[in-house]
Design a protein around this motif. Structure first.
Motif, mmCIF file in Angstrom:
data_model
loop_
_atom_site.group_PDB
_atom_site.id
_atom_site.type_symbol
_atom_site.label_atom_id
_atom_site.label_comp_id
_atom_site.label_asym_id
_atom_site.label_seq_id
_atom_site.Cartn_x
_atom_site.Cartn_y
_atom_site.Cartn_z
ATOM 1 N N THR A 31 -93.908 -36.043 25.647
ATOM 2 C CA THR A 31 -92.845 -36.590 26.493
ATOM 3 C C THR A 31 -91.515 -36.658 25.766
ATOM 4 O O THR A 31 -90.490 -36.167 26.264
ATOM 5 C CB THR A 31 -93.233 -37.992 27.002
ATOM 6 N N LEU A 32 -91.484 -37.268 24.576
ATOM 7 C CA LEU A 32 -90.218 -37.358 23.853
ATOM 8 C C LEU A 32 -89.752 -36.004 23.349
ATOM 9 O O LEU A 32 -88.555 -35.707 23.331
ATOM 10 C CB LEU A 32 -90.345 -38.326 22.679
ATOM 11 N N ALA A 38 -87.862 -34.378 26.067
ATOM 12 C CA ALA A 38 -86.807 -35.157 26.712
ATOM 13 C C ALA A 38 -85.432 -34.696 26.240
ATOM 14 O O ALA A 38 -85.289 -34.117 25.150
ATOM 15 C CB ALA A 38 -87.002 -36.640 26.403
ATOM 16 N N ARG A 64 -81.905 -34.644 24.434
ATOM 17 C CA ARG A 64 -81.626 -35.165 23.094
ATOM 18 C C ARG A 64 -80.121 -35.262 22.852
ATOM 19 O O ARG A 64 -79.338 -34.462 23.383
ATOM 20 C CB ARG A 64 -82.267 -34.283 22.030
ATOM 21 N N GLY A 67 -80.208 -31.411 27.822
ATOM 22 C CA GLY A 67 -81.559 -31.405 28.354
ATOM 23 C C GLY A 67 -82.062 -29.989 28.474
ATOM 24 O O GLY A 67 -81.277 -29.030 28.431
ATOM 25 N N SER A 69 -85.571 -30.718 32.468
ATOM 26 C CA SER A 69 -84.881 -32.002 32.640
ATOM 27 C C SER A 69 -83.432 -31.887 32.170
ATOM 28 O O SER A 69 -83.030 -32.514 31.193
ATOM 29 C CB SER A 69 -85.610 -33.101 31.855
ATOM 30 N N PHE A 79 -79.845 -43.936 31.217
ATOM 31 C CA PHE A 79 -80.970 -43.528 30.387
ATOM 32 C C PHE A 79 -81.229 -44.582 29.322
ATOM 33 O O PHE A 79 -80.335 -45.323 28.910
ATOM 34 C CB PHE A 79 -80.685 -42.189 29.693
ATOM 35 N N ARG A 128 -83.673 -39.390 21.630
ATOM 36 C CA ARG A 128 -84.050 -38.845 22.932
ATOM 37 C C ARG A 128 -83.701 -39.782 24.081
ATOM 38 O O ARG A 128 -83.626 -40.999 23.921
ATOM 39 C CB ARG A 128 -85.554 -38.564 22.940
ATOM 40 N N LEU A 133 -84.631 -41.002 28.032
ATOM 41 C CA LEU A 133 -85.564 -41.073 29.149
ATOM 42 C C LEU A 133 -84.889 -41.811 30.295
ATOM 43 O O LEU A 133 -84.141 -42.769 30.062
ATOM 44 C CB LEU A 133 -86.850 -41.798 28.750
#
Length: 405
Positions: A175-176, A179, A181, A202, A206, A218, A286, A288
């Motif tokens: 996931t990270l 993601a 950055r 991204g 994403s 985020f 990162r 999210l």
């Protein structure tokens, strides 16, 4: 001013029962002032009606449980319940019931007087004196000129867990890594803080693109640390370190230009602004998406089934193994194991393995496990959960066992 006070004027009726106060609501970033707008679920209502009518055996009361107690500012439902009960999570069984009087059973206020009735060997708690006698009680309503909106007692002190409702996150291995950055700070800043501008990229899955509606926000994370089951060695997830929050100001774009006679296409990073920072942010961290805020109803209760193999994995935000009261820990049980918010578990100190030399031989023995405290789950993930250490008689540590209370 007169209109404002009139809008907040409430009648405080002494016969309002504390009842389902166990369902007091804490929200992620939402104060207790909003608790009265949160509905009780049919399941919660049915459970409380079934248990509170009968009360509990008097033998289950804590030593020195007071016959009368006036609720004070700063009290929590857990603290009051611990004053009355040997097993504080069982308070829905103790509180008296009167659903006709309780328009919202999430609420109990400072100033209410709690009366303990011990009729026929059963204990019940209400805000009506002599509620178990069957006599006639004269009620004299009093008027309060201050708003009760922000006075409802929380289950626990909100400051203990509110940050953890949004800060920590458990993710899978990729996931990270996948993601968006941060690639640079404005004016070549290496370490970024609240108010700084930065640039981020991204991937195709994403991208950082503006859309219609509210500005995208985020959360910023770093270092996905594996959470390993102390018993099985299974990696249950990765705990990401929360750093702060950012909002998108401009989308990332694609720019084409001629270089050495060739058309070269490159990505222009998105522009973000840091709106909160718990720690310094840097390139490589990162992003999210900010999750929607949630209201969570905490009704402390034992898990529905046996909690086999439960253990403390780690103490959140610390490099040490030991936990203190009111600290947050990660445990190796989650949604897949039937864990839910409000589950209370007992902490057992894992008995040491010793060599017995008292009989002239060397025999290996394992000392008994000792119960040393309680914790309550407040944020479950699929395979792990975060829990608050509620009370301890010794120092819990990573690897200690968890069982039904």
């Amino acid at each position: 001013m007169k209109t404002f006070r009139s809008a907040h004027r409430r009648l405080f009726r002494p016969h309002l029962l504390a009842s389902l106060a166990a369902l007091a609501v804490l929200g992620a970033g939402v104060s207790a002032a909003h608790a009265q707008n949160y509905p009780i679920t049919p399941k919660q209502r049915a459970t409380a009606q079934a248990t509170a009518q009968a009360g509990i055996p008097v033998s289950d009361l804590a030593a020195g449980a007071p016959d009368e107690y006036t609720v004070k500012r700063g009290d929590t439902l857990w603290a009051i319940s611990r004053m009355y009960l040997k097993s504080p999570w069982r308070w829905p069984e103790l509180w008296g019931m009167n659903m006709a009087d309780i328009k919202n059973p999430h609420l109990i206020y400072p100033g209410q007087v709690l009366y303990l009735d011990k009729t026929d060997g059963r204990a019940r708690l209400s805000t009506r004196a002599g509620s178990g006698t069957g006599g006639t009680i004269k009620l004299s309503p009093r008027t309060r000129y201050e708003s009760l909106a922000g006075m409802a007692l929380p289950t626990l002190k909100p400051s203990l867990i509110e940050p953890f409702l949004t800060e920590p996150v458990v993710v899978d291995e990729n996931t990270l890594a996948n993601a968006p950055r941060i690639v640079a700070g404005n004016d070549n800043h290496v370490l970024l803080a609240r108010g700084d501008r930065a640039y981020a990229i991204g991937n195709s899955e994403s991208p950082l693109i503006e859309t219609s509606g509210p500005i995208k926000q985020f959360r910023i994370f770093r270092n996905a640390t594996p959470l390993v089951d102390p018993a099985s060695g299974e990696v249950l997830g990765y705990e990401a370190q929360y750093l702060g929050r950012a909002q998108l100001q401009r989308s990332q774009t694609v720019e084409s230009q001629m270089q050495d006679g060739k058309l070269v296409t490159s990505v222009v990073p998105a522009t973000i602004d840091l709106i909160a920072a718990k720690e310094e942010v840097r390139a490589g961290d990162r992003l999210l998406p900010e999750p929607p805020r949630q209201l969570v109803s905490y009704t402390p209760h034992a898990p529905a089934g046996p909690m086999d193999g439960g253990r403390i994995i780690s103490v959140y935000g610390n490099a040490v193994q030991f936990a203190a009261q009111n600290q947050v820990v990660a445990i190796n049980k989650g949604l897949r194991d039937g864990i839910e918010s409000g589950n209370v578990l007992a902490i057992l100190k894992n008995g040491e393995v010793i060599t017995d030399k008292t009989n002239g031989t060397k025999e290996t023995l394992k000392l008994p496990n000792e119960r040393i405290g309680l914790l309550m789950v407040f944020r479950p993930f699929e395979k792990v959960s975060y829990a608050l250490v509620l009370e301890i008689s010794d120092v819990p540590k990573a690897g200690d066992l968890l069982v039904n209370p």
